[in-house]
Scaffold this active site. Structure first.
Site, PDB file in Angstrom:
ATOM      1  N   CYS A 170      -6.324 -12.072   9.228  1.00 34.26           N
ATOM      2  CA  CYS A 170      -6.548 -10.741   9.787  1.00 34.26           C
ATOM      3  C   CYS A 170      -7.734 -10.677  10.733  1.00 34.26           C
ATOM      4  CB  CYS A 170      -6.747  -9.741   8.662  1.00 34.26           C
ATOM      5  SG  CYS A 170      -5.276  -9.592   7.663  1.00 34.26           S
ATOM      6  N   PHE A 221       1.898  -5.625   4.703  1.00 34.63           N
ATOM      7  CA  PHE A 221       1.955  -6.254   6.026  1.00 34.63           C
ATOM      8  C   PHE A 221       3.120  -5.729   6.872  1.00 34.63           C
ATOM      9  CE2 PHE A 221      -0.295  -9.895   3.795  1.00 34.63           C
ATOM     10  CZ  PHE A 221      -1.526  -9.572   4.337  1.00 34.63           C
ATOM     11  N   HIS A 312     -10.868  -3.213  11.077  1.00 29.90           N
ATOM     12  CA  HIS A 312      -9.516  -3.708  10.808  1.00 29.90           C
ATOM     13  C   HIS A 312      -9.095  -3.205   9.428  1.00 29.90           C
ATOM     14  CE1 HIS A 312      -6.092  -6.332  10.189  1.00 29.90           C
ATOM     15  NE2 HIS A 312      -6.587  -6.564   8.999  1.00 29.90           N
ATOM     16  N   ASN A 345      -0.723  -3.266   7.854  1.00 29.98           N
ATOM     17  CA  ASN A 345      -1.660  -4.299   8.298  1.00 29.98           C
ATOM     18  C   ASN A 345      -0.874  -5.365   9.072  1.00 29.98           C
ATOM     19  OD1 ASN A 345      -3.322  -6.536   8.525  1.00 29.98           O
ATOM     20  ND2 ASN A 345      -4.013  -6.523   6.398  1.00 29.98           N
TER      21      ASN A 345
HETATM   22  C1  LIG Z   1      -3.191  -2.927  -3.199  1.00 32.26           C
HETATM   23  C2  LIG Z   1      -3.937  -1.593  -3.207  1.00 32.26           C
HETATM   24  C3  LIG Z   1      -3.312  -0.683  -2.162  1.00 32.26           C
HETATM   25  C4  LIG Z   1      -3.801  -0.943  -4.580  1.00 32.26           C
HETATM   26  O1  LIG Z   1      -4.576   0.247  -4.632  1.00 32.26           O
HETATM   27  P1  LIG Z   1      -5.662   0.503  -5.782  1.00 32.26           P
HETATM   28  O2  LIG Z   1      -6.488  -0.719  -5.936  1.00 32.26           O
HETATM   29  O3  LIG Z   1      -6.373   1.760  -5.481  1.00 32.26           O
HETATM   30  O4  LIG Z   1      -4.769   0.775  -7.053  1.00 32.26           O
HETATM   31  P2  LIG Z   1      -4.691   0.030  -8.464  1.00 32.26           P
HETATM   32  O5  LIG Z   1      -5.961  -0.615  -8.850  1.00 32.26           O
HETATM   33  O6  LIG Z   1      -4.108   1.019  -9.409  1.00 32.26           O
HETATM   34  O7  LIG Z   1      -3.621  -1.103  -8.161  1.00 32.26           O
HETATM   35  C5  LIG Z   1      -2.212  -0.859  -8.179  1.00 32.26           C
HETATM   36  C6  LIG Z   1      -1.572  -2.106  -8.732  1.00 32.26           C
HETATM   37  O8  LIG Z   1      -1.760  -3.166  -7.774  1.00 32.26           O
HETATM   38  C7  LIG Z   1      -2.302  -4.308  -8.435  1.00 32.26           C
HETATM   39  N1  LIG Z   1      -3.118  -5.054  -7.480  1.00 32.26           N
HETATM   40  C8  LIG Z   1      -4.100  -4.577  -6.689  1.00 32.26           C
HETATM   41  N2  LIG Z   1      -4.610  -5.568  -5.936  1.00 32.26           N
HETATM   42  C9  LIG Z   1      -3.923  -6.682  -6.237  1.00 32.26           C
HETATM   43  C10 LIG Z   1      -3.950  -8.014  -5.788  1.00 32.26           C
HETATM   44  N3  LIG Z   1      -4.797  -8.391  -4.835  1.00 32.26           N
HETATM   45  N4  LIG Z   1      -3.075  -8.895  -6.320  1.00 32.26           N
HETATM   46  C11 LIG Z   1      -2.186  -8.508  -7.269  1.00 32.26           C
HETATM   47  N5  LIG Z   1      -2.102  -7.237  -7.721  1.00 32.26           N
HETATM   48  C12 LIG Z   1      -2.952  -6.350  -7.227  1.00 32.26           C
HETATM   49  C13 LIG Z   1      -3.117  -3.723  -9.578  1.00 32.26           C
HETATM   50  O9  LIG Z   1      -3.296  -4.680 -10.590  1.00 32.26           O
HETATM   51  C14 LIG Z   1      -2.253  -2.575 -10.029  1.00 32.26           C
HETATM   52  O10 LIG Z   1      -1.233  -3.001 -10.898  1.00 32.26           O
HETATM   53  P3  LIG Z   1      -0.770  -2.066 -12.134  1.00 32.26           P
HETATM   54  O11 LIG Z   1      -0.347  -0.754 -11.536  1.00 32.26           O
HETATM   55  O12 LIG Z   1       0.355  -2.823 -12.761  1.00 32.26           O
HETATM   56  O13 LIG Z   1      -1.976  -1.924 -13.015  1.00 32.26           O
HETATM   57  C15 LIG Z   1      -5.450  -1.791  -2.916  1.00 32.26           C
HETATM   58  O14 LIG Z   1      -6.044  -2.516  -3.993  1.00 32.26           O
HETATM   59  C16 LIG Z   1      -5.728  -2.498  -1.636  1.00 32.26           C
HETATM   60  O15 LIG Z   1      -5.677  -1.922  -0.534  1.00 32.26           O
HETATM   61  N6  LIG Z   1      -6.143  -3.750  -1.795  1.00 32.26           N
HETATM   62  C17 LIG Z   1      -6.554  -4.577  -0.652  1.00 32.26           C
HETATM   63  C18 LIG Z   1      -5.408  -5.408  -0.221  1.00 32.26           C
HETATM   64  C19 LIG Z   1      -5.917  -6.613   0.486  1.00 32.26           C
HETATM   65  O16 LIG Z   1      -6.398  -7.575  -0.166  1.00 32.26           O
HETATM   66  N7  LIG Z   1      -5.894  -6.580   1.809  1.00 32.26           N
HETATM   67  C20 LIG Z   1      -6.455  -7.670   2.600  1.00 32.26           C
HETATM   68  C21 LIG Z   1      -5.343  -8.351   3.263  1.00 32.26           C
HETATM   69  S1  LIG Z   1      -5.897  -9.827   3.844  1.00 32.26           S
HETATM   70  C22 LIG Z   1      -6.844  -9.444   5.142  1.00 32.26           C
HETATM   71  O17 LIG Z   1      -6.897  -8.361   5.634  1.00 32.26           O
HETATM   72  C23 LIG Z   1      -7.585 -10.579   5.636  1.00 32.26           C
HETATM   73  C24 LIG Z   1      -6.745 -11.733   6.056  1.00 32.26           C
HETATM   74  O18 LIG Z   1      -5.585 -11.849   5.707  1.00 32.26           O
HETATM   75  O19 LIG Z   1      -7.210 -12.570   6.785  1.00 32.26           O
END
Ligand SMILES: CC(C)(COP(=O)(O)OP(=O)(O)OC[C@H]1O[C@@H](n2cnc3c(N)ncnc32)[C@H](O)[C@@H]1OP(=O)(O)O)[C@@H](O)C(=O)NCCC(=O)NCCSC(=O)CC(=O)O
Length: 402
Positions: A170, A221, A312, A345
């Site tokens: 990203c 994504f 981002h 994203n």
């Molecule tokens: C995924 C989310 C929308 C979920 O929202 P919340 O965290 O507020 O909600 P929450 O805690 O109730 O999570 C909802 C459910 O998702 C699960 N969950 C959350 N993050 C997780 C992960 N990384 N891997 C696996 N499961 C995950 C939780 O356990 C939960 O399961 P259950 O409901 O069963 O308890 C958020 O955490 C988010 O935006 N995370 C960031 C995503 C990310 O890493 N983006 C970066 C991409 S890479 C990037 O940008 C850089 C790159 O690639 O270079």
């Protein structure tokens, strides 16, 4: 006999070729595939087309992630028909890399060309004036690559100097713009076309109970392309209109975080690894990275709300982390949240959509005082490493006609 002699380094073969002043973004273009998926329908669609409706527990989990994602819709190149034609895309035990790369090899240059064409049209100069091309993508792996195919589609001059960047996740958009700034400032008259493009069929999979992080990747994504023309002074008055001056840049790596975000190719496509600790890591580290970049240009302050923010949108939780760590007022990340909501994203391409949204918002803003108050701003993106790319920007104009 010829009296010709080579110039020496000290005679300024280099310094005389430098441009005047900071580079600027002179035009922006974006594009997406036509196939739009609504986030509130996605889990039902995904489990049906992957023939996984029996995994009701995981479908419910995906629905929870969709609800919390801050995303309303995304655009995807792959369709139900494409998946039906290629069952190997669903089964991790079958080799599918060739299929996936075959699809992206055709789709990536076309999507990239659509965004680049818009940027070139806005720029207002002939395509033959482009001197450099930077293409960044996580979706292709071939040589000659998508850069050459894009150059051919656009009719760029054969002397254009091409650079292909791959697998920067990203942060690829901020990174490509950082390189474009250096190229433009070090080559007088250079006009750099920068394009970031993603067609993420490379990562598409059926749900796997041993890889729950895939559910997050499938949910956040999207596909898209962003393009910009970058050049340093002198600009051609009346034709070229700087939008953002690119003032300074930095890349920092957070030690010990190599395994937090990964993108790995295998015979069955690309695996994305995204640890759930990422939002917390961002919250703990981002302020110091920004202070390190803002201090030399005199912009570090206890209150960072006087700047505009082009972050981002890696995910909703990442944006929340920026907001908390930097003490940003609600609304400061509105452009990033809007792009996340409308497109998801799109890896490196996303930041071009954010810059585009930002300049449109500035153009619409009737409050001249507010506009002037936020003349200076920051573009920030994260990638595997964890790499933190930061660029200080100065808003020059909106590039949008009244
Ligand atoms: C995924 C989310 C929308 C979920 O929202 P919340 O965290 O507020 O909600 P929450 O805690 O109730 O999570 C909802 C459910 O998702 C699960 N969950 C959350 N993050 C997780 C992960 N990384 N891997 C696996 N499961 C995950 C939780 O356990 C939960 O399961 P259950 O409901 O069963 O308890 C958020 O955490 C988010 O935006 N995370 C960031 C995503 C990310 O890493 N983006 C970066 C991409 S890479 C990037 O940008 C850089 C790159 O690639 O270079």
């Amino acid at each position: 006999m010829s009296t010709c002699r080579p110039v020496t380094v000290d005679e300024g073969a280099w310094s005389s070729h430098r441009a005047n002043g900071s580079a600027a973004i002179l035009a922006i273009g974006t594009s997406n595939p036509v196939n739009c998926v609504r986030q509130n329908e996605y889990a039902d669609w995904y489990f049906r087309v992957t023939r996984s409706d029996h995994l009701g527990k995981w479908k419910d989990k995906m629905k929870r992630i969709c609800e919390k994602s801050g995303i309303a819709k995304r655009y995807l190149h792959h369709t139900e028909e494409m998946i039906q034609d290629h069952p190997e895309l669903l089964d991790r035990t079958l080799p599918s890399l060739r299929t996936r790369l075959g699809i992206t090899m055709d789709a990536v240059p076309v999507l990239a060309a659509a965004a680049a064409t818009k940027a070139i049209a806005e720029w207002g100069r002939p395509v033959s004036d482009i001197t450099h091309l930077i293409v960044n993508s996580n979706s292709v792996a071939a040589s000659p690559g998508a850069d050459l195919r894009l150059a051919t589609l656009l009719g760029l001059h054969p002397s254009v100097q091409r650079t292909m960047l791959s697998f920067h996740g990203c942060s690829g958009g901020c990174l490509a713009l950082r390189l474009a700034k250096d190229l433009a400032e070090n080559n007088i008259g250079a006009r750099v076309l920068v394009v970031c493009v993603e067609v993420l069929v490379l990562c598409f999979r059926a749900p796997d109970e041993t890889r729950l992080e895939d559910l997050v990747a499938m949910t956040i994504f999207g596909d898209g392309a962003g393009a910009a023309i970058v050049g340093a002074g002198p600009v051609i008055r009346g034709v070229e209109r700087p939008i953002f001056h690119m003032v300074s840049t930095s890349q920092a790596t957070l030690p010990g975080t190599e395994n937090v975000v990964e993108l790995n190719l295998s015979e069955s496509g690309a695996d994305t690894e995204m640890s759930s600790v990422l939002p917390k890591l961002v919250q703990e580290n981002i302020k110091q990275c920004l202070v390190n970049t803002l201090t030399p240009v005199g912009l570090a302050s206890d209150d960072l709300n006087g700047l505009f923010w082009a972050a981002h949108p890696g995910g909703r939780a990442i944006l929340d982390s920026y907001e908390t760590a930097l003490g940003l007022e609600p609304g400061k990340l509105a452009a990033s949240r809007r792009v996340l909501s409308e497109f998801g994203n799109m890896f490196g391409a996303t930041v071009f959509f954010v810059l585009d949204e930002m300049r449109r918002r500035r153009h619409r803003s009737c409050d001249e005082e507010e506009r002037e108050k936020c003349e200076w701003g920051v573009m920030v993106g994260l990638g595997p490493g964890i790499s933190v790319e930061v660029m200080v920007l100065h808003a020059a104009g909106t590039g949008v006609e009244d």
